[in-house]
Scaffold this active site. Structure first.
Site, PDB file in Angstrom:
ATOM      1  N   ILE A 195       0.793  -1.222   0.000  1.00 54.65           N
ATOM      2  CA  ILE A 195       0.000   0.000   0.000  1.00 54.65           C
ATOM      3  C   ILE A 195       0.831   1.281   0.000  1.00 54.65           C
ATOM      4  CG2 ILE A 195      -1.877   1.238   1.148  1.00 54.65           C
ATOM      5  CD1 ILE A 195      -2.756  -1.436   2.340  1.00 54.65           C
TER       6      ILE A 195
ATOM      7  N   GLY B 201      -3.797   4.732   7.423  1.00 57.51           N
ATOM      8  CA  GLY B 201      -2.441   5.047   7.856  1.00 57.51           C
ATOM      9  C   GLY B 201      -1.440   4.953   6.723  1.00 57.51           C
ATOM     10  N   ASP B 202      -1.549   3.903   5.916  1.00 56.79           N
ATOM     11  CA  ASP B 202      -0.657   3.754   4.759  1.00 56.79           C
ATOM     12  C   ASP B 202      -0.846   4.891   3.769  1.00 56.79           C
ATOM     13  OD1 ASP B 202       0.698   1.020   4.987  1.00 56.79           O
ATOM     14  OD2 ASP B 202      -1.385   0.485   5.335  1.00 56.79           O
ATOM     15  N   SER B 203      -2.107   5.245   3.529  1.00 50.57           N
ATOM     16  CA  SER B 203      -2.385   6.287   2.534  1.00 50.57           C
ATOM     17  C   SER B 203      -1.892   7.649   2.998  1.00 50.57           C
ATOM     18  CB  SER B 203      -3.889   6.335   2.246  1.00 50.57           C
ATOM     19  OG  SER B 203      -4.326   5.099   1.706  1.00 50.57           O
TER      20      SER B 203
ATOM     21  N   ALA C 262       1.786   7.731   2.491  1.00 50.40           N
ATOM     22  CA  ALA C 262       2.112   7.901   1.076  1.00 50.40           C
ATOM     23  C   ALA C 262       2.018   9.356   0.657  1.00 50.40           C
ATOM     24  CB  ALA C 262       1.175   7.037   0.228  1.00 50.40           C
TER      25      ALA C 262
END
Length: 399
Positions: free
Chosen positions: A20, A170-172, A175
């Site tokens: 992700i 959280g991943d987004s 990023a």
């Protein structure tokens, strides 16, 4: 718009990530014109290819997450495979990776090695806890970043355990910080003789950075922000209310003038004209009373009636959208946020549009997530490998 006229045209990005955070960052770059070469293991590739809903064996998420990217299979455990990466890095502007710290170093692909090959390289490194600190070597996914960064603690209702959002937020978030940092590093490179650098994004820090006044409120007042359901104590009124026909409507009327318009609309002139409620501080002390008044009015009307009345009064409000609501919504359609693409078998399907909207150099979808290794041969040929050399690499399991 062609790739060459997009704002990141001419940038070359090597993506060494999976799942992700790293791939989402590289996706944004690809949408705005960067050439993104995604390095995948010949043995199955990015696990995201098999995540969530599959269509004829491939994740629909994959087609969006990897749009505009090129897939090149490389076995990073093989010296010949690592040599291919070295050659790609030599001509690249950016490397995006989200391995656990130390993994690339063990493979001979760490910052010291790659920056020696290409001193102007910008390396975006996304990990659970960053490249330093006592937890650096620990595995950390988005869920851990959301928990440690404070988001999970404040999400949910006070009488229930913390909950997650419905996506890997959280991943987004990490990023997005990664893309911001990378563009800053490129700007620095332009102004400082081509000097590259590392952009170090920790998932927990990325989440922590958006937590508003959580830390200073604790430090100054000893106040720990807790779960509060759909309201936000200190900002009133802003809540979700249930309609007569069983739907749910979010109303944000925490502006002073907006609050008055809302109260007049629901027939509560007494609250609209109450001097104690003229500002947010006063309203927050009586939020239970205010929310009951709104609840009672919304509960007596169908969703369509509520939204029509509030739109007429210029009070911010919305139904809670599902995917079914989005695909036919006039605002989504007018903003080109629903695109139609074609699956490999020719079936049309809808995918999200591009964000942000640039007036002169907008991003766009050129192609969907590629087949595993779809661009391996053309990339190796460009690097100077002959057809027989590529055959040999494939036979040896290097690509």
């Amino acid at each position: 718009m062609t790739t060459s006229s997009k704002p990141l045209a001419g940038l070359k990005v090597i993506e060494l990530g999976s799942l992700i955070a790293g791939p989402f960052a590289a996706r944004i770059m690809a949408e705005f014109g960067a050439e993104v070469i995604k390095i995948e293991s010949p043995d199955g590739g990015d696990p995201l290819r098999k995540w969530r809903k599959l269509y004829q064996g491939t994740s629909l998420w994959w087609y969006v997450q990897s749009r505009n990217k090129k897939s090149v299979t490389v076995n990073l455990k093989h010296p010949a495979g690592r040599e291919i990466v070295h050659q790609l890095v030599a001509e690249a502007d950016i490397v995006v990776e989200n391995f656990r710290p130390g993994v690339l170093e063990k493979l001979g692909l760490g910052w010291e090695t790659l920056s020696a090959i290409n001193p102007g390289l910008v390396m975006l490194r996304l990990s659970g806890f960053g490249q330093s600190g006592p937890l650096a070597q620990q595995p950390g996914f988005g869920a851990i970043g959301e928990s440690m960064g404070g988001l999970r603690y404040v999400t949910g209702f006070p009488d229930r355990p913390p909950v997650k959002t419905g996506i890997s937020i959280g991943d987004s978030i990490a990023a997005l910080w990664g893309v911001i940092g990378t563009l800053m590093a490129l700007r620095h490179k332009e102004q400082n003789g081509g000097q590259g650098q590392v952009v170090d994004v920790a998932l927990y820090e990325a989440v922590f950075a958006i937590m508003e006044s959580l830390l200073p409120e604790f430090d100054v007042f000893g106040f720990v922000r807790e779960r509060s359901g759909n309201i936000m104590p200190g900002i009133t009124p802003s809540n979700t209310h249930s309609t007569q026909d069983g739907k749910h409507v979010t109303i944000g009327a925490n502006g002073d003038a907006i609050f008055k318009r809302l109260m007049h609309t629901i027939g509560r002139d007494d609250l609209a004209n109450d001097p104690q409620l003229a500002d947010n501080a006063g309203r927050d002390t009586r939020r239970d009373e205010i929310y009951k008044a709104i609840d009672d009015w919304v509960a007596a009307h169908d969703e369509s009636e509520v939204l029509r009345a509030l739109a007429g009064a210029e009070v911010p409000a919305s139904r809670i959208y599902s995917a079914a609501d989005m695909v036919s919504d006039p605002q989504y359609l007018a903003r080109q946020m629903i695109e139609t693409a074609t699956l490999p078998d020719g079936r049309p399907f809808k995918i999200p549009g591009i964000v942000p909207k640039l007036s002169e150099t907008p991003g766009g979808t050129e192609w969907l997530g590629p087949a595993l290794g779809e661009h391996t041969d053309e990339t190796l040929q460009r690097l100077g490998y002959s057809a027989s050399a590529i055959t040999a690499l494939r036979a040896a399991g290097s690509v």
